[in-house]
Design an enzyme around this catalytic site. Structure first.
Site, short mmCIF file in Angstrom:
data_model
loop_
_atom_site.label_atom_id
_atom_site.label_comp_id
_atom_site.label_asym_id
_atom_site.label_seq_id
_atom_site.Cartn_x
_atom_site.Cartn_y
_atom_site.Cartn_z
CB ALA A 72 86.42 -11.14 -5.95
NE ARG A 73 80.97 -11.45 -1.36
CZ ARG A 73 81.51 -12.96 -1.37
NH1 ARG A 73 81.81 -13.50 -2.34
NH2 ARG A 73 81.36 -13.25 0.00
CD GLU A 94 76.07 -13.35 -6.37
OE1 GLU A 94 76.05 -13.92 -5.54
OE2 GLU A 94 77.41 -13.20 -7.00
CG HIS A 104 78.50 -16.76 -5.64
ND1 HIS A 104 78.30 -15.56 -5.11
CD2 HIS A 104 79.77 -16.99 -5.28
CE1 HIS A 104 79.44 -15.28 -3.86
NE2 HIS A 104 80.32 -16.17 -4.35
N GLY A 144 81.98 -20.45 -6.80
CA GLY A 144 83.49 -20.59 -6.49
C GLY A 144 83.85 -21.46 -5.48
#
Ligand code: GLV
Length: 326
Positions: free
Chosen positions: A240-241, A270, A288, A290
């Site tokens: 997600a984050r 990040e 990252h 996704g």
């Protein structure tokens, strides 16, 4: 000067989106794969009627001041929108949009991949081979944990959480979830999903997957107290984050054996990764990815462009960001 609307794009996006934007107006686009500085973004957006933003673009009062009062829409090429100050946009009558739906499957695929990678120690195994270390098939060599019959606890049962649940069910897992409100009874029945409190989910799940949006309310939602609740054989997955998980607490939990492992696609700061994570063999770390498929990125660019074009044309955009729930 042309009376076509001015559109700024703060990062490179696929042609599928750019084409639509060029048909609509005069486009100024950041033409590099590097992330522009705040100052470069502010210069680019000056006088724009629409800005198409990437999740690395911060949209705050300073951005809105730089753009000017003619700005009508900020169209994020991402489903997550924690880079945008929604209240500041709303206060100035700027419409905000994002790209839900089109990246659901790609992101759920990565979450499921991380579940498999971390439980079956695939990163560790790959590192052994790449480092040229000696290895030999062995009855007790690099054993992982099976996932069949195990409980997957999903935090945030939106589109991506549900798509992950469907995949996990096909792998023989049972599904628990925690959400602001129950999902539709038909979806619960289809997935055999059981709603529970966050504490119960942490305490009883074999794998916990974070799939909720990031906001001040979910900052460090997973921290020391939650790791203390988890089984020592349990794993954490986050697609997600990053800041939903307290990375320093996670490093501590991984190093001390408080939990068995973690699979992460997102990080607190990040592109910086906590140095402690790099030393944890029981952490799978991917940058990252996704939504990173050609098909998904094309669809995201097209939807973001469509959103911007609609607002500029005075038509309802397909995917406005809903106002925050109370
Ligand atoms: C990616 O992280 C997204 O929010 O779309």
């Amino acid at each position: 000067m042309s009376d076509r609307p001015r559109i700024a794009v703060t990062g490179r996006i696929p042609h599928a989106g750019m084409e639509l934007l060029h048909e609509m107006g005069e486009v100024v686009a950041w033409d590099s794969l590097d992330v522009p500085s705040v100052q470069q973004v502010h210069e680019m957006v000056r006088g724009a009627h629409a800005v198409v933003t990437l999740l690395t673009t911060k949209v705050d009062d300073a951005f809105l001041d730089a753009a000017g009062p003619q700005l009508k829409v900020v169209s994020n090429v991402a489903v997550g929108h924690n880079n945008i100050d929604l209240a500041a946009c709303a206060a100035r009558g700027v419409v905000t949009t994002n790209t839900p739906g089109v990246l659901t499957d790609a992101t759920a695929d990565i979450a499921m991949a991380l579940v498999l990678m971390v439980t079956r120690r695939l990163g560790e195994g790959e590192r052994v081979i790449r480092r040229g270390e000696p290895w030999q098939w062995g009855m007790f060599y690099m054993l992982g944990s099976g996932i069949q019959g195990r409980r997957l606890g999903i935090i945030g049962m939106g589109d991506i959480g549900q798509a992950l649940a469907r995949r996990a069910k096909a792998f023989g897992m049972t599904i628990a979830y925690s959400n602001r409100r129950p999902v539709a009874p038909a979806v619960e029945a289809e997935l055999g999903a059981q709603l529970m409190s966050l504490d119960e989910l942490f305490a009883t799940s074999d794998i916990v997957s974070v799939n909720c949006p990031y906001s001040p309310a979910t900052h460090h939602l997973v921290s020391t107290a939650q790791f203390e609740l988890m089984k020592p054989t349990a794993y954490l997955v986050n697609t997600a984050r990053g800041p939903i998980v307290d990375e320093a607490a996670l490093v501590q939990a991984l190093q001390s054996g408080r939990i068995a492992g973690a699979g992460l696609d997102v990080f607190e700061a990040e592109p910086t990764v906590h140095p402690g994570l790099l030393e944890c063999d029981n952490a799978v770390l991917v940058p990252h990815l996704g939504s990173a498929t050609v098909e998904t990125r094309n669809a995201m660019a097209r939807l973001a462009a469509h959103n911007a074009v609609n607002v500029l044309s005075g038509v309802e955009p397909p995917t406005p960001i809903p106002p925050p729930a109370n």
